[in-house]
Design a protein around this motif. Structure first.
Motif, PDB file in Angstrom:
ATOM      1  N   SER A 101       0.835  -1.198   0.000  1.00 24.69           N
ATOM      2  CA  SER A 101       0.000   0.000   0.000  1.00 24.69           C
ATOM      3  C   SER A 101       0.871   1.251   0.000  1.00 24.69           C
ATOM      4  O   SER A 101       2.069   1.206   0.302  1.00 24.69           O
ATOM      5  N   THR A 131      -0.860   0.425  -4.007  1.00 20.01           N
ATOM      6  CA  THR A 131      -2.302   0.621  -3.934  1.00 20.01           C
ATOM      7  C   THR A 131      -2.660   1.597  -2.806  1.00 20.01           C
ATOM      8  O   THR A 131      -1.856   1.846  -1.902  1.00 20.01           O
ATOM      9  N   ARG A 133      -5.148   1.057  -0.621  1.00 20.31           N
ATOM     10  CA  ARG A 133      -5.555   0.296   0.564  1.00 20.31           C
ATOM     11  C   ARG A 133      -4.930  -1.093   0.546  1.00 20.31           C
ATOM     12  O   ARG A 133      -4.618  -1.642  -0.516  1.00 20.31           O
ATOM     13  N   ALA A 134      -4.786  -1.675   1.732  1.00 21.42           N
ATOM     14  CA  ALA A 134      -4.200  -3.010   1.852  1.00 21.42           C
ATOM     15  C   ALA A 134      -5.065  -4.055   1.149  1.00 21.42           C
ATOM     16  O   ALA A 134      -4.542  -5.012   0.562  1.00 21.42           O
TER      17      ALA A 134
END
Length: 270
Positions: A101, A131, A133-134
């Protein structure tokens, strides 16, 4: 006949009918550390169709940047061993997928190209996914495993809950692509892992030609979980040293270093 029976049982347990036989050297011992003592514990090597987790040794309030660097460094060296094990098997090199992330990217910075080159990687060996979010990083990891076009998938995630860990494990088994998780030592271990490693940062070895320069990278390594040996739960680390020349681990000569330090201290006292 026994080999065929073992292969059939292994395929049913893993849910991957196209896996190679258990006794096949590429399956059981193609991906190794290069340290006989550890590879024997793993049943000949790491399972290349499974999920593996790397954590640092927990320290009170949490993990320092150095602890995370040790875990990431160990994971990268396992990756180098994996890529090297495929060199004589596949006609074209498959890339490695790195997913994390933006939180981790901001905290640790981008992987350093010069360091990756020192481990034997080429720029074309890597695909990086960052990204917001995880959960999106976990999705990218699973899709990468299902693509059947990668040498390995690495995910830097704080914590992986049971359901996504199970999905990653099944995808790794079904498509015979290994997955490495580097997770926060303060949080719960991931489920469905074939191995779990605890890594302790330590001083490098002695440089052979320059006493003031850092030598070979060393790690304190504990094999906390091994599906091949379910009763395995080690508490004391083995000290491994990485060779940039041979791209493999070997046992660190810690006792020899201590002996030389003792001799030097004795000489100073005289």
């Amino acid at each position: 006949m026994l080999a065929r029976l073992r292969a059939s049982i292994h395929a049913m347990e893993r849910g991957a009918p196209e896996l190679q036989a258990v006794d096949d050297p590429q399956t059981r011992s193609g991906w190794t550390l290069g340290v006989r003592e550890f590879d024997r514990r793993l049943g000949g090597g790491l399972d290349p169709a499974s999920l593996h987790e790397v954590k640092t040794v927990p320290r009170g309030a949490g993990a320092t940047a150095g602890d995370w660097a040790a875990a990431l460094g160990f994971a990268l060296r396992l990756t180098a061993r994996r890529v090297e094990s495929l060199a004589g098997v596949q006609s074209a090199s498959a890339p490695v997928l790195w997913c994390w992330s933006s939180q981790f990217a901001r905290e640790f910075g981008a992987p350093y190209g010069g360091g990756l080159s020192a481990l034997g990687f080429a720029p074309s060996d890597w695909l990086f996914v960052e990204t917001a979010r995880a959960s999106e990083a976990l999705w990218a990891m699973e899709e990468g495993l299902r693509s059947q076009s990668l040498a390995l998938v690495i995910g830097v995630i704080s914590e992986v809950e049971l359901t996504p860990a199970r999905r990653l494990s099944l995808a790794a088994a079904e498509h015979a692509t290994p997955c490495l998780l580097v997770t926060d030592p303060r949080l719960s271990p991931a489920g469905s892992t074939a191995t779990r490693w605890r890594i302790e940062a330590c001083s490098s070895g002695r440089h052979p030609f320059n006493a003031s320069a850092p030598g070979a990278q060393r790690y304190g390594v504990v094999l906390e979980r091994c599906r091949h040996r379910p009763m395995t739960h080690e508490h004391h680390p083995l000290w491994l040293e990485w060779s940039d020349e041979t791209h493999r681990f070997h046992m660190a000569a810690a006792l020899a270093d201590r002996a030389s330090e003792a001799r030097a201290a004795g000489a100073r006292s005289r």
